[in-house]
Design an enzyme around this catalytic site. Structure first.
Site, PDB file in Angstrom:
ATOM      1  N   ARG A 104       0.885  -1.183   0.000  1.00 18.87           N
ATOM      2  CA  ARG A 104       0.000   0.000   0.000  1.00 18.87           C
ATOM      3  C   ARG A 104       0.909   1.215   0.000  1.00 18.87           C
ATOM      4  O   ARG A 104       1.666   1.423   0.945  1.00 18.87           O
ATOM      5  CB  ARG A 104      -0.915  -0.011   1.234  1.00 18.87           C
ATOM      6  CG  ARG A 104      -1.575   1.336   1.481  1.00 18.87           C
ATOM      7  CD  ARG A 104      -2.696   1.275   2.467  1.00 18.87           C
ATOM      8  NE  ARG A 104      -3.853   0.633   1.881  1.00 18.87           N
ATOM      9  CZ  ARG A 104      -5.080   0.676   2.403  1.00 18.87           C
ATOM     10  NH1 ARG A 104      -5.300   1.325   3.520  1.00 18.87           N
ATOM     11  NH2 ARG A 104      -6.079   0.060   1.806  1.00 18.87           N
ATOM     12  N   GLN A 134      -9.950  -3.793  -3.746  1.00 24.04           N
ATOM     13  CA  GLN A 134     -11.261  -3.331  -3.287  1.00 24.04           C
ATOM     14  C   GLN A 134     -12.328  -3.651  -4.326  1.00 24.04           C
ATOM     15  O   GLN A 134     -13.396  -4.190  -4.007  1.00 24.04           O
ATOM     16  CB  GLN A 134     -11.206  -1.812  -3.045  1.00 24.04           C
ATOM     17  CG  GLN A 134     -12.517  -1.231  -2.580  1.00 24.04           C
ATOM     18  CD  GLN A 134     -12.911  -1.714  -1.196  1.00 24.04           C
ATOM     19  OE1 GLN A 134     -12.104  -1.673  -0.278  1.00 24.04           O
ATOM     20  NE2 GLN A 134     -14.142  -2.168  -1.031  1.00 24.04           N
ATOM     21  N   ASP A 222     -17.111   7.203  -1.589  1.00 24.84           N
ATOM     22  CA  ASP A 222     -15.872   7.052  -0.824  1.00 24.84           C
ATOM     23  C   ASP A 222     -15.599   8.405  -0.166  1.00 24.84           C
ATOM     24  O   ASP A 222     -16.249   9.410  -0.513  1.00 24.84           O
ATOM     25  CB  ASP A 222     -14.745   6.651  -1.800  1.00 24.84           C
ATOM     26  CG  ASP A 222     -13.418   6.358  -1.118  1.00 24.84           C
ATOM     27  OD1 ASP A 222     -13.384   6.261   0.123  1.00 24.84           O
ATOM     28  OD2 ASP A 222     -12.400   6.229  -1.834  1.00 24.84           O
ATOM     29  N   CYS A 262     -16.333   1.684   0.275  1.00 30.64           N
ATOM     30  CA  CYS A 262     -15.170   0.832   0.571  1.00 30.64           C
ATOM     31  C   CYS A 262     -14.778   0.872   2.040  1.00 30.64           C
ATOM     32  O   CYS A 262     -14.123  -0.037   2.530  1.00 30.64           O
ATOM     33  CB  CYS A 262     -13.995   1.231  -0.308  1.00 30.64           C
ATOM     34  SG  CYS A 262     -13.569   2.986  -0.166  1.00 30.64           S
ATOM     35  N   ARG A 290     -13.505  -8.640   0.752  1.00 27.34           N
ATOM     36  CA  ARG A 290     -12.080  -8.365   0.528  1.00 27.34           C
ATOM     37  C   ARG A 290     -11.268  -9.626   0.844  1.00 27.34           C
ATOM     38  O   ARG A 290     -10.332  -9.975   0.136  1.00 27.34           O
ATOM     39  CB  ARG A 290     -11.609  -7.225   1.446  1.00 27.34           C
ATOM     40  CG  ARG A 290     -12.151  -5.848   1.109  1.00 27.34           C
ATOM     41  CD  ARG A 290     -11.568  -5.305  -0.160  1.00 27.34           C
ATOM     42  NE  ARG A 290     -10.104  -5.232  -0.129  1.00 27.34           N
ATOM     43  CZ  ARG A 290      -9.393  -4.251   0.440  1.00 27.34           C
ATOM     44  NH1 ARG A 290     -10.012  -3.224   1.005  1.00 27.34           N
ATOM     45  NH2 ARG A 290      -8.067  -4.264   0.414  1.00 27.34           N
TER      46      ARG A 290
HETATM   47  N1   CP Z   1     -11.224  -0.255   2.150  1.00 27.64           N
HETATM   48  C1   CP Z   1      -9.959  -0.319   2.583  1.00 27.64           C
HETATM   49  O1   CP Z   1      -8.990  -0.533   1.817  1.00 27.64           O
HETATM   50  O2   CP Z   1      -9.835  -0.213   3.930  1.00 27.64           O
HETATM   51  P1   CP Z   1      -8.484   0.002   4.741  1.00 27.64           P
HETATM   52  O3   CP Z   1      -7.929   1.337   4.355  1.00 27.64           O
HETATM   53  O4   CP Z   1      -8.882  -0.068   6.178  1.00 27.64           O
HETATM   54  O5   CP Z   1      -7.527  -1.098   4.376  1.00 27.64           O
HETATM   55  N1  NVA Z   2      -9.858   6.751  -1.450  1.00 27.81           N
HETATM   56  C1  NVA Z   2      -9.513   6.255  -0.140  1.00 27.81           C
HETATM   57  C2  NVA Z   2      -9.754   4.788  -0.059  1.00 27.81           C
HETATM   58  C3  NVA Z   2      -9.496   4.177   1.290  1.00 27.81           C
HETATM   59  C4  NVA Z   2      -9.700   2.699   1.308  1.00 27.81           C
HETATM   60  C5  NVA Z   2      -8.067   6.592   0.174  1.00 27.81           C
HETATM   61  O1  NVA Z   2      -7.214   6.457  -0.715  1.00 27.81           O
HETATM   62  O2  NVA Z   2      -7.792   7.011   1.292  1.00 27.81           O
END
Ligand code: CP
Ligand code: NVA
Length: 303
Positions: A104, A134, A222, A262, A290
């Site tokens: 991430r 997601q 979102d 999400c 997920r």
């Molecule tokens: N939806 C999602 O990716 O959640 P997190 O940021 O908690 O991993």
């Molecule tokens: N768009 C949001 C999604 C979180 C799962 C972000 O990038 O923070």
């Protein structure tokens, strides 16, 4: 499957996505009936996080446990991607220890760099540009709730962000039309919209939420400010006022529409609590899926 990595839904064909969905459905059934198999026995997933997470972190770790393997959580301060050492060296070192890398990150190019130098599959656990895991879980949820994907209409309400991009890369490929409603200046990337338009189903970007939800089967939103945009969060609030999923907006969609998010959610902003937690909300099914979707990704790429 052409790609050994899971970095972007733009890399996958319609058949590839269906292979992941079919496998996810099968693994979910096996898990629910107590017939899970240790498909990744003794294998290890490295999980690199530059940003916080609840769902991604826990579902990948639990997924590896279900599959008989192990996951290692690497915090931003553990490896300091690109600061303590290069992304290339990290990919090469982790490839010597682990059977897969989930990351991430902020910049999407970091994932591409990891994939370029890694001998093991690299999985995108969210970048500033895309969030493919997601959307794979979400497609599983839509399929379960509607018994089909083709022919449905998705209305995206809010920021043209990473989650919106991954929807655009996958939904039209599977026969879903997409109507994005966002404030001016917050549209999804033009190149991703152009890509989405190639597949046939209608793809449009409008600046009015009512217009987008008309006849929609799936409403999605979102947060207005994604991770990394904390400094502009207050400023964005003014622009996004008309882009909330409320009871009134939901009434203008198809009567059997489902409402998705999400998570994490801000209930005083992009979605009303009573809608997200109401009879048409499927947010916790999405969160659960997920797990099943990512088990499919790992089982198919890391065996
Ligand atoms: N939806 C999602 O990716 O959640 P997190 O940021 O908690 O991993
Ligand atoms: N768009 C949001 C999604 C979180 C799962 C972000 O990038 O923070």
């Amino acid at each position: 499957m052409k790609s050994k990595h899971f970095v972007s839904l733009g890399d996958l064909s319609r058949d590839d996505i269906w292979t992941f969905l079919d496998t996810a459905k099968q693994l979910k059934l096996e898990h629910k009936t107590g017939h899970s198999q240790h498909l990744l026995k003794d294998k290890t997933l490295a999980m690199i996080f530059q940003k916080p997470s609840l769902r991604t972190r826990v579902s990948f770790e639990v997924g590896m446990t279900h599959l008989g393997g192990h996951a290692i959580y690497l915090t931003p301060s553990d490896i300091q991607l690109g600061k303590r050492e290069t992304t290339e060296d990290i990919a090469k070192v982790l490839s010597r220890y682990c059977d897969g890398i989930m990351a991430r990150v902020f910049g999407h190019e970091i994932l591409e760099e990891l994939a370029k130098h890694s001998d093991v599959p690299v999985i995108n656990g969210l970048s500033d540009r895309e969030h493919p895991c997601q959307i794979l879980g979400d497609l599983l949820t839509v399929w379960e709730k509607k018994q089909r994907i083709e022919g449905l209409k998705l209305a995206w309400i809010g920021d043209g962000n990473n989650v919106c991009h991954s929807w655009l890369q996958a939904a039209p490929k599977l026969g879903m039309s997409v109507s994005v409603a966002c404030p001016k200046g917050f549209e999804p990337d033009d190149k991703i919209v152009e890509y989405a338009e190639k597949f046939g189903p209608k793809v449009e970007v409008v600046h009015n939420a009512e217009e987008a939800v008309s006849k929609a089967n799936v409403l999605y939103t979102d947060v207005w400010a994604s991770m990394g945009q904390e400094e502009v969060a207050e400023q964005k609030k003014g622009s996004f006022k008309g882009f909330r999923i409320t009871k009134e907006l939901l009434k203008q969609a198809n009567p059997d529409a489902i409402v998705m998010h999400c998570l994490p959610a801000h209930y005083d902003e992009e979605i009303a609590y009573e809608v997200a937690h109401g009879p048409q909300g499927v947010i916790f099914d999405e969160a659960e899926n997920r797990l099943h979707a990512q088990k499919a990704i790992m089982a198919l790429l890391m065996q």
